[in-house]
Write a protein that holds these residues in place. Sequence first.
Motif, short mmCIF file in Angstrom:
data_model
loop_
_atom_site.label_atom_id
_atom_site.label_comp_id
_atom_site.label_asym_id
_atom_site.label_seq_id
_atom_site.Cartn_x
_atom_site.Cartn_y
_atom_site.Cartn_z
N LEU A 51 0.82 -1.21 0.00
CA LEU A 51 0.00 0.00 0.00
C LEU A 51 0.86 1.26 0.00
N LYS A 110 -0.48 4.18 0.51
CA LYS A 110 -1.19 5.03 1.48
C LYS A 110 -2.04 4.12 2.36
N PRO A 111 -2.52 4.61 3.50
CA PRO A 111 -3.39 3.78 4.35
C PRO A 111 -4.66 3.36 3.63
N HIS A 159 -8.24 3.24 3.75
CA HIS A 159 -9.29 3.92 4.52
C HIS A 159 -10.64 3.76 3.81
N GLY A 176 -6.78 -2.43 9.43
CA GLY A 176 -5.77 -1.49 9.92
C GLY A 176 -4.54 -1.39 9.04
N ALA A 177 -4.71 -1.62 7.76
CA ALA A 177 -3.58 -1.60 6.83
C ALA A 177 -3.13 -0.16 6.58
N VAL A 178 -1.87 0.11 6.87
CA VAL A 178 -1.31 1.45 6.72
C VAL A 178 -0.29 1.47 5.59
N THR A 179 0.25 2.64 5.33
CA THR A 179 1.27 2.79 4.29
C THR A 179 2.37 1.75 4.47
N THR A 217 2.04 -1.50 4.13
CA THR A 217 1.52 -2.82 4.45
C THR A 217 1.45 -3.66 3.19
N ALA A 264 -4.39 9.32 0.54
CA ALA A 264 -4.18 9.54 1.98
C ALA A 264 -5.40 10.17 2.61
#
Length: 95
Positions: A15, A17-18, A20, A60-63, A65, A92
């Motif tokens: 990823l 970016k997160p 969301h 909860g996958a963030v940048t 991941t 983002a």
Amino acid sequence: MPPSSDGAVERVVVLPKPLHARPAGQLARLAGRHKETTIQLVAGAKKANARGVLAVMAMGAVTGTEVTLTVTGPDAEAVADEVADILTAAEAVDG
């Protein structure tokens, strides 16, 4: 990757970016258009069916991941490409 013997197509994306609400919603809409297709996402120990916006966000996958996506069903290859595009184009969160 080519489809496996069971027709599943797997991709791994990192990823930018997160993950969301916006991309989670895009995934749910994509899954809704392909009713006979299953889209499973895995990030670490967490799994989610792409049909569930909240389940995808709860991963909860963030940048940075690494997300493994597995698509089964008709047009699995094309759907996997679309999922990968959504995940790698994630914007983002502002604020």
